[in-house]
Scaffold this motif. Structure first.
Motif, PDB file in Angstrom:
ATOM      1  N   PRO A 147       0.764  -1.124  -0.132  1.00 51.06           N
ATOM      2  CA  PRO A 147      -0.010   0.079   0.024  1.00 51.06           C
ATOM      3  C   PRO A 147       0.852   1.237   0.138  1.00 51.06           C
ATOM      4  N   GLU A 148       1.980   1.212   0.490  1.00 49.88           N
ATOM      5  CA  GLU A 148       2.818   2.182   0.338  1.00 49.88           C
ATOM      6  C   GLU A 148       3.473   2.446  -0.948  1.00 49.88           C
ATOM      7  N   PRO A 151       0.216   3.690  -3.819  1.00 50.26           N
ATOM      8  CA  PRO A 151      -0.800   4.431  -3.116  1.00 50.26           C
ATOM      9  C   PRO A 151      -2.110   4.565  -3.889  1.00 50.26           C
ATOM     10  N   LEU A 152      -2.150   4.829  -5.206  1.00 46.56           N
ATOM     11  CA  LEU A 152      -3.073   5.080  -5.792  1.00 46.56           C
ATOM     12  C   LEU A 152      -4.210   4.061  -5.854  1.00 46.56           C
ATOM     13  N   ARG A 180      -2.465  -0.013   8.159  1.00 50.07           N
ATOM     14  CA  ARG A 180      -2.241   1.683   8.224  1.00 50.07           C
ATOM     15  C   ARG A 180      -2.018   2.500   7.116  1.00 50.07           C
ATOM     16  N   PHE A 181      -1.132   1.642   6.349  1.00 52.98           N
ATOM     17  CA  PHE A 181      -0.924   2.637   5.069  1.00 52.98           C
ATOM     18  C   PHE A 181      -1.904   2.772   4.072  1.00 52.98           C
ATOM     19  N   ALA A 184      -4.070   5.408   5.087  1.00 53.81           N
ATOM     20  CA  ALA A 184      -3.398   6.721   5.276  1.00 53.81           C
ATOM     21  C   ALA A 184      -4.101   7.952   4.289  1.00 53.81           C
ATOM     22  N   LEU A 185      -4.595   7.258   2.775  1.00 57.49           N
ATOM     23  CA  LEU A 185      -5.122   8.014   2.308  1.00 57.49           C
ATOM     24  C   LEU A 185      -6.534   7.604   1.853  1.00 57.49           C
TER      25      LEU A 185
END
Lengths: 219, 116
Positions: A147-148, A151-152, A180-181, A184-185
């Motif tokens: 996920p880091e 990100p999209l 968590r990641f 984040a978005l």
């Protein structure tokens, strides 16, 4: 002379996607765009889901692959309608491919249409295919930093399935870190740890599907 | 490697715009892309070159402008741009790290063309 344009480059795809969305809304079909890297278990998750919910919903699958119809055959063995799209090397499905594939699908009475995208975490995130939601799959045999790195996709997904949890004792995958990641978005992303092999956790995923089918029927 | 699809769509839009404005010679193209949009500029340039080879658009260089990411904090609504290479930095004002809304950074559009 300079001509100001300001046009979305993917507008042609987005336009067809909007048409598809309208069509699916008329038929009240929940459409999910399933995205993951190769080998995370998209097809296994579908096989399990189609089998376990066969008595509840009428479901169909559009399978995207570079080559072969192996996945479509696996999925069709559950009794669901399945159509294979071979992209001949292209790294993602787009709306016009879905439009074409729909010619082979009977939409009447259908509750859920799954689109299994080409195994890839980058390109499919950019191309809508008329879906209600993107569902991303990540297996615990991959890095928990996906996920880091991508990100999209995780920012755009309504669900993240963390698959192969039966293997957690043998790998160093940090579930909390992945979650968590992903959040984040995307604070609303639903995260379901599942194992298609042991069936652990699938209930929560099925409940999410039931909720969304109900919402779509009542929309 | 979805840059080929993007290049093909881009060429179609450029042709349409040139026709609309009665233009026949293309000099420059400016594409804006958000940093979240996973676009590789070199790959798009290469794909554009391949798509335009042997056509009136051949030889035109793409100018690419990246658009920074702007987030809105999920707690205090502060708008901030994560620093280069640190997309997941916490809010500089309140320290919240989760659930920020992406206000800018997913764009991918043809900004303008220069032609006669």
């Amino acid at each position: 002379m300079e001509v100001p344009v300001v046009r979305n480059i993917l507008e042609a795809n987005d336009r067809i996607s909007a048409q598809l969305r309208k069509l699916f809304a008329q038929h009240r079909i929940l459409v999910l765009n399933l995205i993951s890297s190769p080998g995370s278990g998209k097809t296994s998750t579908l096989e399990r889901t189609l089998t376990d919910l066969a008595g509840e919903f009428k479901m169909a699958v559009i399978e995207g692959d570079l080559r072969t119809d192996n996945d479509a055959r696996r999925v069709a063995a559950t009794g669901a309608q399945a159509v294979q799209i071979n992209t001949d090397g292209a790294c993602h499905l787009d709306s016009s491919m879905i439009q074409e594939a729909l010619e082979a699908i009977d939409l009447s009475g259908l509750d859920i249409l799954f689109v299994e995208n080409v195994g890839n975490l980058v390109c499919p995130a950019e191309f809508e295919v008329g879906e209600d939601y993107k569902v991303s799959l990540l297996s615990v045999t991959e890095g928990d930093d996906k996920p880091e790195k991508y990100p999209l996709l995780f920012a755009e997904s309504a669900v993240m399935l963390l698959n192969k949890t039966d293997l957690l004792p043998y790998v160093d995958f940090d579930m909390a870190r992945a979650e968590r990641f992903a959040r984040a978005l995307n604070k609303d992303i639903a995260v379901f740890p599942v194992s298609c092999r042991s069936r652990e956790g699938l209930g929560a995923w099925y409940d999410w599907l039931r909720d969304k089918v109900r919402e779509k029927k009542n929309a | 490697m979805h840059e080929m699809s993007i290049a093909q769509s881009l060429v179609a839009i450029i042709k349409e715009e040139m026709e609309k404005h009665g233009l026949t010679r293309l000099h420059a193209v400016r594409v804006c892309h958000g940093r979240l949009a996973a676009l590789v500029p070199e790959a798009l340039s290469f794909a554009f070159e391949a798509c335009t080879l042997g056509t009136p658009l051949e030889g035109v260089q793409l100018e690419m402008q990246d658009i920074p990411i702007v987030l809105r904090c999920s707690q205090c609504a502060t708008e901030f741009s994560p620093e280069e290479g640190d997309l997941f930095m916490p809010c500089p004002k309140c320290g919240e790290g989760l659930g920020h809304e992406v206000l800018q950074g997913k764009e991918l559009y043809l900004d303008n063309i220069e032609a006669e």
